[in-house]
Design an enzyme around this catalytic site. Structure first.
Site, PDB file in Angstrom:
ATOM      1  N   ARG A  15       0.835  -1.211   0.000  1.00 24.47           N
ATOM      2  CA  ARG A  15       0.000   0.000   0.000  1.00 24.47           C
ATOM      3  C   ARG A  15       0.875   1.268   0.000  1.00 24.47           C
ATOM      4  NH1 ARG A  15      -0.473   4.692   2.595  1.00 24.47           N
ATOM      5  NH2 ARG A  15      -0.062   3.651   4.575  1.00 24.47           N
ATOM      6  N   CYS A 240       7.094  10.052  -1.397  1.00 24.24           N
ATOM      7  CA  CYS A 240       5.973  10.924  -1.049  1.00 24.24           C
ATOM      8  C   CYS A 240       5.837  11.924  -2.183  1.00 24.24           C
ATOM      9  CB  CYS A 240       6.208  11.626   0.286  1.00 24.24           C
ATOM     10  SG  CYS A 240       4.898  12.783   0.680  1.00 24.24           S
TER      11      CYS A 240
HETATM   12  P1  HMG Z   1     -11.733  15.138  -3.227  1.00 27.42           P
HETATM   13  O1  HMG Z   1     -11.428  15.238  -4.675  1.00 27.42           O
HETATM   14  O2  HMG Z   1     -11.396  16.305  -2.372  1.00 27.42           O
HETATM   15  O3  HMG Z   1     -13.204  14.791  -2.860  1.00 27.42           O
HETATM   16  O4  HMG Z   1     -10.995  13.841  -2.679  1.00 27.42           O
HETATM   17  P2  HMG Z   1     -14.563  14.330  -3.442  1.00 27.42           P
HETATM   18  O5  HMG Z   1     -15.259  13.715  -2.275  1.00 27.42           O
HETATM   19  O6  HMG Z   1     -15.146  15.521  -4.125  1.00 27.42           O
HETATM   20  O7  HMG Z   1     -14.304  13.176  -4.527  1.00 27.42           O
HETATM   21  C1  HMG Z   1     -13.844  13.408  -5.838  1.00 27.42           C
HETATM   22  C2  HMG Z   1     -14.108  12.184  -6.693  1.00 27.42           C
HETATM   23  O8  HMG Z   1     -13.517  11.028  -6.109  1.00 27.42           O
HETATM   24  C3  HMG Z   1     -15.581  11.844  -6.814  1.00 27.42           C
HETATM   25  O9  HMG Z   1     -15.747  11.253  -8.091  1.00 27.42           O
HETATM   26  C4  HMG Z   1     -15.814  10.802  -5.770  1.00 27.42           C
HETATM   27  O10 HMG Z   1     -16.890   9.952  -6.067  1.00 27.42           O
HETATM   28  C5  HMG Z   1     -14.519  10.019  -5.834  1.00 27.42           C
HETATM   29  P3  HMG Z   1     -16.330  12.071  -9.358  1.00 27.42           P
HETATM   30  O11 HMG Z   1     -17.683  12.554  -8.905  1.00 27.42           O
HETATM   31  O12 HMG Z   1     -15.354  13.208  -9.608  1.00 27.42           O
HETATM   32  O13 HMG Z   1     -16.359  11.048 -10.471  1.00 27.42           O
HETATM   33  N1  HMG Z   1     -14.166   9.387  -4.562  1.00 27.42           N
HETATM   34  C6  HMG Z   1     -13.833   8.086  -4.447  1.00 27.42           C
HETATM   35  N2  HMG Z   1     -13.723   7.094  -5.337  1.00 27.42           N
HETATM   36  C7  HMG Z   1     -13.374   5.875  -4.873  1.00 27.42           C
HETATM   37  N3  HMG Z   1     -13.096   5.626  -3.568  1.00 27.42           N
HETATM   38  C8  HMG Z   1     -13.186   6.604  -2.660  1.00 27.42           C
HETATM   39  C9  HMG Z   1     -13.562   7.888  -3.079  1.00 27.42           C
HETATM   40  N4  HMG Z   1     -13.756   9.052  -2.446  1.00 27.42           N
HETATM   41  C10 HMG Z   1     -14.124   9.957  -3.354  1.00 27.42           C
HETATM   42  N5  HMG Z   1     -12.896   6.349  -1.388  1.00 27.42           N
HETATM   43  C11 HMG Z   1     -10.322  12.152  -1.108  1.00 27.42           C
HETATM   44  C12 HMG Z   1     -10.988  13.511  -1.294  1.00 27.42           C
HETATM   45  C13 HMG Z   1     -10.086  11.956   0.364  1.00 27.42           C
HETATM   46  C14 HMG Z   1     -11.260  11.089  -1.657  1.00 27.42           C
HETATM   47  C15 HMG Z   1      -9.024  12.167  -1.910  1.00 27.42           C
HETATM   48  O14 HMG Z   1      -8.274  13.277  -1.539  1.00 27.42           O
HETATM   49  C16 HMG Z   1      -8.203  10.916  -1.680  1.00 27.42           C
HETATM   50  O15 HMG Z   1      -8.599   9.822  -2.025  1.00 27.42           O
HETATM   51  N6  HMG Z   1      -7.016  11.113  -1.119  1.00 27.42           N
HETATM   52  C17 HMG Z   1      -6.115  10.032  -0.787  1.00 27.42           C
HETATM   53  C18 HMG Z   1      -4.709  10.417  -1.089  1.00 27.42           C
HETATM   54  C19 HMG Z   1      -3.809   9.374  -0.530  1.00 27.42           C
HETATM   55  O16 HMG Z   1      -4.089   8.185  -0.561  1.00 27.42           O
HETATM   56  N7  HMG Z   1      -2.692   9.835   0.014  1.00 27.42           N
HETATM   57  C20 HMG Z   1      -1.763   8.983   0.663  1.00 27.42           C
HETATM   58  C21 HMG Z   1      -2.274   8.605   2.017  1.00 27.42           C
HETATM   59  S1  HMG Z   1      -1.050   7.851   2.973  1.00 27.42           S
HETATM   60  C22 HMG Z   1      -0.467   9.011   4.031  1.00 27.42           C
HETATM   61  O17 HMG Z   1      -0.983  10.091   4.062  1.00 27.42           O
HETATM   62  C23 HMG Z   1       0.657   8.743   4.943  1.00 27.42           C
HETATM   63  C24 HMG Z   1       0.802   7.355   5.526  1.00 27.42           C
HETATM   64  O18 HMG Z   1       1.231   6.470   4.516  1.00 27.42           O
HETATM   65  C25 HMG Z   1       1.830   7.351   6.659  1.00 27.42           C
HETATM   66  C26 HMG Z   1       3.131   8.019   6.340  1.00 27.42           C
HETATM   67  O19 HMG Z   1       3.809   7.608   5.375  1.00 27.42           O
HETATM   68  O20 HMG Z   1       3.480   8.911   7.102  1.00 27.42           O
HETATM   69  C27 HMG Z   1      -0.513   6.825   6.079  1.00 27.42           C
END
Ligand code: HMG
Ligand code: MG
Length: 300
Positions: A15, A240
Site C-alpha cells: 500500500r 511521497c
Molecule cells: P476530493 O477530490 O477532495 O473529494 O478527494 P470528493 O469527495 O469531491 O471526490 C472526488 C471524486 O472522487 C468523486 O468522483 C468521488 O466519487 C470520488 P467524481 O464525482 O469526480 O467522479 N471518490 C472516491 N472514489 C473511490 N473511492 C473513494 C472515493 N472518495 C471519493 N474512497 C479524497 C478527497 C479523500 C477522496 C481524496 O483526496 C483521496 O482519495 N485522497 C487520498 C490520497 C492518498 O491516498 N494519500 C496517501 C495517504 S497515505 C499518508 O498520508 C501517509 C501514511 O502512509 C503514513 C506516512 O507515510 O506517514 C498513512
C-alpha cells in the site's frame, strides 16, 4: 523503558510502498506480492487502499486485489480508507480491518487529502462509528510527525493532539509516521515519549521513511523507549509525491535483520523476505532500496 523482546512488523509495501511507485503493476503481481509476504511469517500486511483512484491510480484495483489474495489464518490484512465511500467499497469485498489517516501538519493535510486536520477527522467519525458497529478494527495513522514539506517544523503538541483524538475515537493502534524521513533519533524519541504520555505505548507503532538515512537509527531510539510495533515496506518501496526527494519506507528486510541481530523475535523468515524484496524490485524495474537484500543478492 526496556527494549521489547518481540516486535510485530506491519508490512506496508503493498500500500504505502506501491502508492508512490511510478511503474503501474498489474493486479496479479500485487496479489502474488501479498501472498509471498503472507508466507514469510508476517502477521500484519496492509493490502491496498480504497482511496479515490484519481488520486492514487496505482491502487485503483483495490477490490480485485483484496478479493483474490489468500487470506492466511492468523494474518491481518488492513486496508487504507479515506472516507465513507472507501469504507463501503472495502466492506463490499469483505474487509474486516481498516486504517484511517490524518496529518499532524495542517499544510500537509490540505495537500494530501484536500481537507484541514479537523475536517479530515470529522470525515472519519462516521467511518469509525460504522466500523465499531460492524466489528471492524481500525488503525490510525498520524503523518508528518517529525517535519512537513510545507510548514517545516511540526509542533509536538499537534502530533500528540491528533494521536490522542484518533485513539479516543476508537483506533486500536496509532502509527506515528515520519512521512518525509527528516527525523533524527533524539527527536524521534522525544516525539514518541510525548505521545506515550497520552496514548499507551502498547497502542503505538512507528513508521519511518529513509530519505536522510536515519530510519534504522530512529527505530532503535524508539525501541529503547519501548515501542513494539514497526511499519516497514519490503524492498523499501515508496516515497511521497508531495515532498521533494522523499525516499521510500524503511526496508522490511533491513529492520528484520537489525531486530534479529539484537535477539528480538519477529516470527519472520528473513530469507523469504529477501527473496520477495528482490522479486518485487525486478517487477518494478528498479534496484532494491534494501541494503540487506543488496548484500545478500549481490553476485559473488
Ligand atoms: P476530493 O477530490 O477532495 O473529494 O478527494 P470528493 O469527495 O469531491 O471526490 C472526488 C471524486 O472522487 C468523486 O468522483 C468521488 O466519487 C470520488 P467524481 O464525482 O469526480 O467522479 N471518490 C472516491 N472514489 C473511490 N473511492 C473513494 C472515493 N472518495 C471519493 N474512497 C479524497 C478527497 C479523500 C477522496 C481524496 O483526496 C483521496 O482519495 N485522497 C487520498 C490520497 C492518498 O491516498 N494519500 C496517501 C495517504 S497515505 C499518508 O498520508 C501517509 C501514511 O502512509 C503514513 C506516512 O507515510 O506517514 C498513512
Ligand atoms: Mg509511509
Amino acid at each position: 523503558m526496556t527494549t521489547p523482546s518481540q516486535v510485530r512488523i506491519v508490512e506496508v509495501g503493498a500500500r504505502d510502498g506501491l502508492q508512490n511507485e511510478k511503474t503501474l503493476l498489474p493486479a496479479a503481481v500485487k496479489i502474488e506480492l501479498i501472498d509471498r509476504l503472507s508466507a514469510t511469517g508476517l502477521r500484519s500486511i496492509e493490502a491496498t487502499s480504497f482511496v479515490s483512484p484519481k488520486w492514487v491510480p496505482q491502487l485503483a484495483d483495490a477490490a480485485e486485489v483484496f478479493s483474490a489474495i489468500n487470506k492466511k489464518p492468523g494474518v491481518s490484512y488492513p486496508v487504507l480508507v479515506p472516507n465513507e465511500q472507501g469504507y463501503a467499497r472495502a466492506r463490499a469485498v469483505g474487509v474486516t480491518e481498516i486504517a484511517v489517516f490524518a496529518a499532524a501538519s495542517e499544510a500537509f493535510s490540505r495537500k494530501n487529502i484536500n481537507a484541514s486536520i479537523d475536517e479530515s477527522i470529522a470525515r472519519f467519525e462516521p467511518v469509525l462509528a460504522r466500523a465499531k458497529s460492524d466489528g471492524v478494527k481500525v488503525r490510525g495513522y498520524v503523518s508528518t510527525v517529525l517535519g512537513c514539506p510545507y510548514q517545516g517544523e511540526v509542533p509536538l503538541a499537534d502530533v500528540v493532539r491528533v494521536a490522542r483524538r484518533l485513539h479516543d475515537l476508537g483506533c486500536h493502534e496509532i502509527s506515528l509516521g515520519d512521512t518525509i524521513g527528516v527525523g533524527t533519533p533524539g527527536k524521534a524519541k522525544a516525539m514518541l515519549k510525548a505521545v506515550a504520555n497520552e496514548v499507551p505505548m502498547a497502542a503505538l507503532a512507528v513508521h519511518f521513511h529513509d530519505t536522510y538515512g536515519q530510519a534504522l537509527a530512529n527505530i532503535l531510539a524508539c525501541l529503547e523507549e519501548g515501542v513494539a510495533v514497526i511499519d516497514s515496506a519490503v524492498s523499501g518501496t515508496g516515497g511521497c509525491p508531495y515532498a521533494k526527494g522523499a525516499s521510500g519506507n524503511v526496508a522490511s528486510e533491513d529492520v528484520v535483520y537489525m531486530l534479529h541481530g539484537m535477539g528480538i523475535v519477529t516470527g519472520i523468515d528473513l530469507d523469504r523476505l529477501i527473496d520477495t524484496g528482490a522479486w518485487l524490485a525486478a517487477q518494478l524495474h528498479k534496484d532494491t532500496a534494501s541494503r540487506v537484500t543488496r548484500a545478500r543478492t549481490a553476485p559473488p
